[in-house]
Design a protein around this motif. Structure first.
Motif, short mmCIF file in Angstrom:
data_model
loop_
_atom_site.label_atom_id
_atom_site.label_comp_id
_atom_site.label_asym_id
_atom_site.label_seq_id
_atom_site.Cartn_x
_atom_site.Cartn_y
_atom_site.Cartn_z
N ALA A 262 -23.09 3.07 44.75
CA ALA A 262 -22.01 3.75 44.23
C ALA A 262 -20.88 3.74 45.05
N ILE A 263 -19.74 3.13 44.20
CA ILE A 263 -18.38 3.22 44.71
C ILE A 263 -17.58 4.18 43.80
N ASP A 264 -17.41 5.27 44.09
CA ASP A 264 -16.61 6.38 43.38
C ASP A 264 -15.29 6.38 43.64
N LEU A 265 -14.35 6.04 42.64
CA LEU A 265 -12.73 5.87 43.10
C LEU A 265 -11.96 7.18 42.62
N LYS A 266 -11.42 7.62 43.66
CA LYS A 266 -10.26 8.83 43.37
C LYS A 266 -9.25 8.63 44.16
N ASP A 267 -7.99 8.18 43.35
CA ASP A 267 -6.66 8.13 43.95
C ASP A 267 -6.95 6.77 44.97
N GLY A 268 -7.43 5.91 44.59
CA GLY A 268 -7.49 4.51 45.37
C GLY A 268 -8.53 4.41 46.47
N GLN A 269 -9.41 5.67 46.64
CA GLN A 269 -9.98 6.05 47.77
C GLN A 269 -11.63 5.95 47.42
N CYS A 270 -12.52 5.80 48.24
CA CYS A 270 -13.97 5.88 48.26
C CYS A 270 -14.35 7.37 48.24
N GLY B 240 -13.82 6.51 52.61
CA GLY B 240 -13.11 5.35 52.88
C GLY B 240 -11.92 5.07 52.21
N ASP B 241 -11.06 4.39 52.67
CA ASP B 241 -9.72 4.20 51.94
C ASP B 241 -9.47 2.55 51.49
N ASP B 242 -10.76 1.89 51.77
CA ASP B 242 -10.94 0.46 51.60
C ASP B 242 -11.93 0.05 50.40
N PRO B 243 -11.71 0.32 49.47
CA PRO B 243 -13.15 0.16 48.41
C PRO B 243 -13.25 -1.31 48.32
N ALA B 244 -12.63 -2.20 48.63
CA ALA B 244 -13.06 -3.60 48.58
C ALA B 244 -13.78 -3.82 49.71
N VAL C 206 -17.13 3.88 39.64
CA VAL C 206 -16.74 4.70 38.77
C VAL C 206 -15.12 5.26 38.84
N ASP C 207 -14.47 5.06 37.88
CA ASP C 207 -13.04 5.45 38.15
C ASP C 207 -12.93 7.03 37.57
N LEU C 208 -13.08 7.69 38.75
CA LEU C 208 -13.06 9.21 38.54
C LEU C 208 -11.78 9.94 37.80
N ASN C 209 -10.76 9.50 38.38
CA ASN C 209 -9.49 9.93 37.70
C ASN C 209 -9.21 9.50 36.19
N GLY C 210 -9.81 8.30 35.87
CA GLY C 210 -9.81 7.68 34.78
C GLY C 210 -10.80 8.40 33.71
N ALA C 211 -11.92 9.09 34.35
CA ALA C 211 -12.82 9.57 33.45
C ALA C 211 -12.27 11.04 32.99
N VAL D 206 -16.13 -9.54 46.10
CA VAL D 206 -17.49 -9.58 45.58
C VAL D 206 -17.84 -10.90 44.83
N ASP D 207 -19.14 -11.51 44.89
CA ASP D 207 -19.87 -12.36 43.90
C ASP D 207 -20.95 -11.87 43.32
N ILE D 208 -21.16 -10.64 43.23
CA ILE D 208 -22.36 -10.19 42.50
C ILE D 208 -21.91 -9.33 41.15
N PRO D 209 -22.64 -9.22 40.29
CA PRO D 209 -22.42 -8.31 39.10
C PRO D 209 -21.84 -6.78 39.37
N VAL D 210 -20.73 -6.32 38.76
CA VAL D 210 -20.30 -5.13 39.08
C VAL D 210 -20.35 -4.30 37.58
N GLN D 211 -20.65 -3.11 37.64
CA GLN D 211 -20.44 -2.27 36.46
C GLN D 211 -19.61 -1.07 36.66
N LEU D 212 -18.90 -0.55 35.47
CA LEU D 212 -17.72 0.46 35.81
C LEU D 212 -17.90 1.36 34.61
#
Length: 242
Positions: free
Chosen positions: A6-14, A29-33, A50-55, A73-79
């Protein structure tokens, strides 16, 4: 059983939250990619974002970070997070997401789930987040009286690709997943169920896998903290991507 880092995103950070509380966010971390690339290089077959701010705000907020991950990345991603209308669903899928997750919309606008699942077969999941078996919405901030199993069963004929079931009281707490409740939900529906919340050790992943009915598990904090060594977990679950 597939392991979804899981990579949970808040204000552009993990980040990781404790029991869904935005005020209790730990930045990892500050580099989700870069984090996404690290998970991919370890052999992960999927990523869960997860876009936490978006939620909380009801519309995409961390779009730039998500797009950087998709480019990396070249693998499937769900959001999930802030996806509450067809325009947003179409936008994300056109950008390369493999699957969108509808949470609040599954409660407040079930017709949208059906419309989207029909329009985009295999690309629409629902997120059922619960406290004590009752569904919560809007970034887990609002409680409902809806039973998780009843809501899941109401989508049996909708063509939903998966259910992401989160036990909110376990999320980020490193106290172990609610294996019994997750397995019970998986047995009550024909829709594949992905467990989320509380996965804190390899033993937790094995316990979920050994139920024989849970299709996947999401882990965040345990991977960042090192409580779960990702390569070992992927090999144990036999779900390493090539």
């Amino acid at each position: 059983m597939i392991l979804y880092p899981a990579i949970d995103l808040k204000d552009g950070q993990c980040v990781r939250l404790l029991r869904g509380d935005m005020a209790q966010a730990t930045v990892f971390g500050d580099d989700p990619a870069a984090q996404a690339k690290s998970f991919r290089e370890a052999g992960c077959a999927w990523l869960h974002l997860v876009d936490l701010n978006g939620a909380f705000e009801g519309h995409p907020v961390n779009a730039a970070a998500v797009e950087e991950i998709l480019d990396a990345v070249d693998i499937p991603v769900q959001l999930g997070g802030g996806i509450r209308d067809m325009e947003t669903i179409e936008m994300w899928l056109s950008k390369g997401l493999a699957r969108v997750i509808l949470g609040t919309a599954a409660v407040e606008n079930p017709g949208l789930v059906r419309e989207a699942a029909s329009a985009f077969p295999g690309q629409v999941a629902i997120g059922l987040d619960a406290r004590a078996g009752k569904v919560a919405t809007r970034g887990w901030a609002e409680a409902t009286v809806l039973n998780v199993t009843d809501l899941a069963e109401s989508f049996e004929d909708a063509g939903v690709a998966a259910i992401i079931y989160t036990d909110i009281d376990r999320d980020g707490a490193m106290e172990g997943p609610n294996v019994a409740a997750t397995a019970a939900l998986a047995r009550a529906t024909q829709i594949p169920v992905i467990a989320s919340g509380g996965v804190s050790s390899l033993d937790d992943l094995v316990a979920l896998s050994e139920t024989g009915v849970i299709a996947g598990a999401i882990s965040g904090r345990a991977l960042y903290d090192g409580a779960i060594e990702l390569g070992t977990a992927l090999s144990t679950l036999n779900c390493r991507a090539t």
